[in-house]
Write a protein that holds these residues in place. Structure first.
Motif, short mmCIF file in Angstrom:
data_model
loop_
_atom_site.label_atom_id
_atom_site.label_comp_id
_atom_site.label_asym_id
_atom_site.label_seq_id
_atom_site.Cartn_x
_atom_site.Cartn_y
_atom_site.Cartn_z
N GLN A 120 16.41 2.01 10.18
CA GLN A 120 15.12 1.86 9.45
C GLN A 120 14.48 0.53 9.77
N ALA A 121 14.41 0.16 11.07
CA ALA A 121 13.84 -1.12 11.47
C ALA A 121 13.04 -0.94 12.51
N VAL A 122 11.95 -2.01 12.52
CA VAL A 122 10.90 -2.08 13.50
C VAL A 122 11.43 -3.12 14.36
N MET A 161 0.59 -1.23 0.24
CA MET A 161 0.29 0.06 -0.16
C MET A 161 0.92 1.37 -0.07
N TRP A 162 1.83 1.47 0.95
CA TRP A 162 2.87 2.57 1.01
C TRP A 162 3.53 2.87 -0.38
N HIS A 163 3.70 1.90 -1.02
CA HIS A 163 4.46 1.85 -2.35
C HIS A 163 3.58 2.62 -3.46
N GLU A 164 2.35 2.22 -3.41
CA GLU A 164 1.24 2.78 -4.43
C GLU A 164 1.03 4.24 -3.89
N LYS A 165 0.94 4.67 -2.62
CA LYS A 165 0.68 6.07 -2.04
C LYS A 165 1.99 6.86 -2.24
N PHE A 166 3.12 6.32 -2.08
CA PHE A 166 4.25 7.20 -2.42
C PHE A 166 4.34 7.49 -4.01
N SER A 167 4.23 6.36 -4.79
CA SER A 167 4.33 6.56 -6.27
C SER A 167 3.36 7.77 -6.94
N GLU A 168 2.15 8.03 -6.03
CA GLU A 168 1.19 8.71 -6.38
C GLU A 168 1.94 10.35 -6.39
N TYR A 169 2.76 10.53 -5.54
CA TYR A 169 3.41 11.79 -5.37
C TYR A 169 5.03 11.51 -6.15
N ASN A 170 5.19 10.82 -7.01
CA ASN A 170 6.59 10.40 -7.62
C ASN A 170 7.72 10.40 -6.24
N LEU A 171 7.34 9.46 -5.28
CA LEU A 171 8.37 8.97 -4.37
C LEU A 171 8.66 7.75 -4.37
N SER A 172 9.78 7.23 -3.77
CA SER A 172 9.74 5.94 -3.78
C SER A 172 9.71 5.32 -2.15
N TYR A 173 9.39 4.43 -1.98
CA TYR A 173 9.29 4.02 -0.67
C TYR A 173 10.06 2.88 -0.31
N ASN A 174 10.94 2.90 0.75
CA ASN A 174 11.78 1.69 1.18
C ASN A 174 11.14 1.21 2.44
N GLU A 175 10.93 -0.21 2.38
CA GLU A 175 10.04 -0.93 3.38
C GLU A 175 11.18 -0.99 4.64
N PRO A 176 10.59 -1.03 5.64
CA PRO A 176 11.61 -1.13 6.79
C PRO A 176 11.83 -2.53 6.98
N GLN A 177 12.91 -2.77 7.63
CA GLN A 177 13.16 -4.13 8.23
C GLN A 177 12.56 -4.51 9.56
N MET A 178 12.39 -5.62 9.86
CA MET A 178 11.71 -6.09 11.01
C MET A 178 12.51 -6.89 11.93
N THR A 179 12.56 -6.96 12.81
CA THR A 179 13.54 -7.89 13.94
C THR A 179 12.40 -8.24 14.95
N LEU A 180 12.45 -9.56 14.98
CA LEU A 180 11.55 -10.13 16.04
C LEU A 180 12.47 -10.57 17.36
N TYR A 181 12.53 -10.37 18.55
CA TYR A 181 13.67 -10.81 19.61
C TYR A 181 12.80 -11.30 20.80
N THR A 182 13.61 -11.70 21.50
CA THR A 182 13.04 -12.16 22.93
C THR A 182 14.17 -11.66 23.85
N GLY A 183 13.71 -10.96 24.84
CA GLY A 183 14.59 -10.30 26.07
C GLY A 183 15.50 -9.29 25.58
N SER A 184 16.26 -9.34 24.56
CA SER A 184 17.03 -7.94 24.34
C SER A 184 17.83 -8.31 22.90
#
Length: 87
Positions: free
Chosen positions: A45-47, A1-24
């Motif tokens: 740029q990570a969640v 969805m974000w790729h589409e919305k950004f492209s409407e404004y001639n912008l590119s969207y870079n997806e964030p990385q995601m890190t799942l962890y336990t403890g630390s």
């Protein structure tokens, strides 16, 4: 969805990385610990999501399930979108 919305404004969207962890775990923003809850680090740029956070949502607040996960993930990705839009 974000790729589409950004492209409407001639912008590119870079997806964030995601890190799942336990403890630390390490992030570019420092050490991520379970007590912090989910967060977005703009430096890499990570969640970051401690999976035990969902146990707490379910067991303490009765907010388990897919919707709870999607809500938290969407919130953190929202921070990434804000970061992407800063020129």
């Amino acid at each position: 969805m974000w790729h589409e919305k950004f492209s409407e404004y001639n912008l590119s969207y870079n997806e964030p990385q995601m890190t799942l962890y336990t403890g630390s775990t390490k992030s570019a923003c420092g050490i991520a610990q379970s007590g912090m809850g989910p967060f977005y680090c703009p430096l890499d740029q990570a969640v970051y999501i401690d999976v035990s956070f969902y146990d707490e949502l379910k067991n303490t607040f009765g907010a388990g399930g897919d919707f709870a996960f999607a809500y938290v993930l969407a919130h953190e990705v929202g921070h990434h979108v804000q970061n992407e839009l800063e020129f």
